[in-house]
Structure formats: structure tokens, C-alpha cells
Scaffold this motif. Structure first.
Motif, PDB file in Angstrom:
ATOM      1  N   LYS A  11       0.828  -1.238   0.018  1.00  0.00           N
ATOM      2  CA  LYS A  11      -0.089  -0.054   0.103  1.00  0.00           C
ATOM      3  C   LYS A  11       0.825   1.232   0.064  1.00  0.00           C
ATOM      4  O   LYS A  11       0.443   2.247  -0.326  1.00  0.00           O
ATOM      5  CB  LYS A  11      -0.883   0.031   1.167  1.00  0.00           C
ATOM      6  N   TYR A  12       2.038   1.130   0.413  1.00  0.00           N
ATOM      7  CA  TYR A  12       3.069   2.555   0.396  1.00  0.00           C
ATOM      8  C   TYR A  12       3.701   2.722  -0.877  1.00  0.00           C
ATOM      9  O   TYR A  12       4.199   3.705  -1.168  1.00  0.00           O
ATOM     10  CB  TYR A  12       4.082   2.037   1.589  1.00  0.00           C
ATOM     11  N   PHE A  13       3.399   1.924  -2.074  1.00  0.00           N
ATOM     12  CA  PHE A  13       4.052   2.411  -3.380  1.00  0.00           C
ATOM     13  C   PHE A  13       3.142   3.546  -3.833  1.00  0.00           C
ATOM     14  O   PHE A  13       3.776   4.350  -4.626  1.00  0.00           O
ATOM     15  CB  PHE A  13       3.353   1.340  -4.309  1.00  0.00           C
ATOM     16  N   TYR A  14       2.068   4.111  -3.134  1.00  0.00           N
ATOM     17  CA  TYR A  14       0.942   5.140  -3.857  1.00  0.00           C
ATOM     18  C   TYR A  14       1.233   6.497  -3.078  1.00  0.00           C
ATOM     19  O   TYR A  14       0.443   7.103  -2.740  1.00  0.00           O
ATOM     20  CB  TYR A  14      -0.346   4.470  -3.725  1.00  0.00           C
ATOM     21  N   ASP A  15       2.419   7.229  -3.186  1.00  0.00           N
ATOM     22  CA  ASP A  15       2.712   8.462  -2.933  1.00  0.00           C
ATOM     23  C   ASP A  15       2.224   9.057  -4.335  1.00  0.00           C
ATOM     24  O   ASP A  15       1.901   8.368  -5.397  1.00  0.00           O
ATOM     25  CB  ASP A  15       4.098   8.824  -2.269  1.00  0.00           C
ATOM     26  N   ALA A  16       2.574  10.471  -4.502  1.00  0.00           N
ATOM     27  CA  ALA A  16       2.352  11.008  -5.803  1.00  0.00           C
ATOM     28  C   ALA A  16       3.020  10.468  -6.812  1.00  0.00           C
ATOM     29  O   ALA A  16       2.574  10.172  -7.748  1.00  0.00           O
ATOM     30  CB  ALA A  16       2.363  12.474  -5.478  1.00  0.00           C
TER      31      ALA A  16
END
Ligand code: AVJ
Length: 317
Positions: free
Chosen positions: A34-39
Motif C-alpha cells: 500500500k505504500y507504493f502510492y505516494d504522488a
């Protein structure tokens, strides 16, 4: 881990830090996808979805277009549509136009993507009551029954369910079954088992976009948690592991090295990996059986013309 009361602030950073420290402290290092999705990660994921090798996005869009009438008859019109991992909401538009829900609740972990998609949709559909929820769909969301008008339908596209182990997927489906209530329904997009070469290509694209997406996780740890990863000392590695039926993504250390994150120090041997993602693939029958064990009736399955991807219409029983 409780859902963050302030997802954009200190609490969000604390849970990111705790998850990273815990994941890198295990004998087999792992980080939650789930932490893949920064901007930057969200932009890279959108680029993945446009790659010729990455068939799931196009296959799901094709099957949704082809079967929209049947999908909307199954879902029925006018209720509340809840979408998990809504992202940039392209497929949502098809569903909103076909289902004409009275409310639409998009839930996404990436706040920027969520807000911009919600305001775009509000301009397109002024009649629609849109209530974006910023959060992690793996935790129960307090979408109150009173706020949800009519039949509740949870839409979970993109095979995001593939990030969960079958045991976690079972628990997640049970939780959602409780959320939609006795007359509710669920639409779940699920990637299918197929030739391992096709799967391999989808996660090892020639332009290296998937590699950049995977490696961005280390850059994000550096940026947000003050880590000192040298991303060039790691290599993207993805393969299909047939016995559990999943693509595994890893970041493999190219050399022996030490990495600091805050006050914590992690050592890597040459060849040691960080397991960053699982992407489970199902057979149609295997997924239907899983859904039925979780308290749904597997009523409908729609496929794209090439049989690459499936959408399941599940009814609460
Ligand atoms: C968003 C989890 C469905 O598993 O295919 C794409 C993420 N990872 N390429 C997937 C992903 C590498 C994607 N999901």
C-alpha cells in the motif's frame, strides 16, 4: 493498526515508519504494497496501466464496456456505490452512468488522486452525492448505514484483491459482506491464472516502468522517513510463483550493505531481498469458491474476450 484519524499528518507518518521498521526487521524482509502510492508512485502506476505488457487494465475496461447492461441489472439502479481503491476513477464513470446511484463513496489511500477524481466526477455528474473517504480499505470503514441510501454495492476493481493472501481476502470479503448488509452486493475485479510468460511480461515491462514503481518505495522511505537507501544498489525482481499462484515482486540487494532509517540500522547480504508485493491470480472457480466461503452467493462472472480477467457479481446471502 487503527485507521489514521489524520491521514495526511503525523499519525500517517508514524504508521508508515512503524510498518517499515517492522517489515525490515523480519528475517525475511518485506514491505506492505500500500505504500507504493505516494504522488510519484500513483503516477507510475497510471503509466503501468498504459503499458502494452500490462493487460489487466485494458481487459477489465473491455469487459466492463461489453457487459455494462448485465452488470447494471445485477447491481440494480439508485443505491449507494462504494468503490475501494478508486484511483483515477475511469471505470467508475462507466458504472456511475449505468447504475445512476444516489450516492457514490470512493475510498482511496492516495489523497491527491482521491480529491482530484472526486471533483472531476462532481463536475461531470452534478446530481450525484459524492462522499470521498481517504483511507485504507483493509480496515473496516465507518460508512454509516444511515448515510447509505438504498442497496449498497461495493465495487472493488483492478484485482487489488490480489494483494491479499487468500486467507486475508476471505476475511476482507467477510468484512465487506457485513458492510453491504443482507440485500447488498459486491463487484470484484480479479486477474486470472494464465501462461506464466504473459504474467512475467506484465510485471517486467521492457521500459522499466514497473521497476521504477517498485524502486520508488525506497525513495519514498528516504524522503518521508529520512532513510539513506541507495536505490541503485537494489534491483527489481518479479516472478510468477506457481504453487501459491502469485506474482511476487522483490527488491534485491546487489551488494552487502547497511541502510539506516531513523535510528534503525538494517544490514543486507548480497542477493537478499525485500518482498514488496504479492499479486495473486485466481481461476474463475477458485475465486467463486472463496467468495462463497465468505458468505456471498457467486451469481455472475463476466470475462473479457481473451479470457484474461474476470469481474464477479456477488450477492449477500
Ligand atoms: C494494483 C495490485 C492490482 O498487482 O497488478 C502492477 C499493482 N504491481 N504492477 C497488480 C502492480 C506491479 C497491481 N494491483
Amino acid at each position: 493498526m487503527a485507521r489514521d484519524p489524520r491521514p495526511g499528518g503525523a499519525a500517517r507518518l508514524n504508521s508508515f515508519r512503524e510498518d517499515v521498521i517492522a517489515g525490515l526487521s523480519q528475517p525475511r524482509k518485506a514491505l506492505p504494497p500500500k505504500y507504493f502510492y505516494d504522488a510519484r508512485g500513483s503516477r507510475l502506476f497510471e503509466a503501468i496501466c498504459r503499458l502494452k505488457e500490462y493487460y489487466p487494465t485494458r481487459a477489465e475496461l473491455a469487459l466492463t464496456r461489453a457487459h455494462l447492461g448485465a452488470i447494471s441489472r445485477f447491481s440494480r439502479k439508485g443505491g449507494t456505490l462504494i468503490e475501494y481503491g478508486s484511483g483515477d476513477s475511469v471505470k467508475s464513470r462507466l458504472l456511475i452512468e449505468a447504475l445512476h446511484p444516489s450516492s457514490y463513496i470512493p475510498v482511496d489511500i492516495s489523497e491527491d488522486v482521491l480529491r482530484s477524481a472526486a471533483s472531476k466526477l462532481q463536475r461531470l455528474y452534478p446530481w450525484l452525492d459524492i462522499r470521498p473517504v481517504h483511507g485504507d480499505f483493509s480496515q473496516p470503514l465507518e460508512i454509516s448505514v444511515a448515510r447509505a441510501k438504498g442497496r449498497r454495492v461495493v465495487y472493488f476493481p483492478g484485482s487489488t484483491i490480489g494483494n491479499l493472501t487468500p486467507e486475508e481476502a476471505h476475511a476482507f470479503l467477510r468484512m465487506t459482506r457485513g458492510q453491504v448488509g443482507p440485500r447488498g452486493a459486491m463487484l470484484v475485479g480479479v486477474d486470472l491464472k494464465k501462461d506464466a510468460n504473459v504474467l512475467h511480461a506484465a510485471y517486467n515491462d521492457a521500459r522499466g516502468v514497473t521497476a521504477a514503481f517498485n524502486l520508488n518505495l525506497l525513495a519514498r522511505i528516504n524522503r518521508e522517513l529520512g532513510g539513506d537507501f541507495k536505490p541503485r544498489r537494489f534491483r527489481h525482481y518479479a516472478f510468477y510463483n506457481a504453487s501459491p499462484g502469485r506474482i511476487e515482486m522483490h527488491l534485491v540487494s546487489l551488494t552487502p550493505q547497511t541502510v539506516n532509517v531513523g535510528n534503525h540500522r538494517f544490514t543486507f547480504e548480497a542477493g537478499e531481498s525485500i518482498h514488496t508485493e504479492n499479486s495473486y491470480k485466481y481461476s474463475v472457480g477458485g475465486f467463486r469458491a472463496l467468495a462463497e466461503r465468505a458468505g456471498f452467493k457467486a451469481k455472475k462472472t463476466w470475462l473479457d474476450p481473451k479470457g484474461l480477467f474476470s469481474l464477479h457479481g456477488l450477492a449477500a446471502v
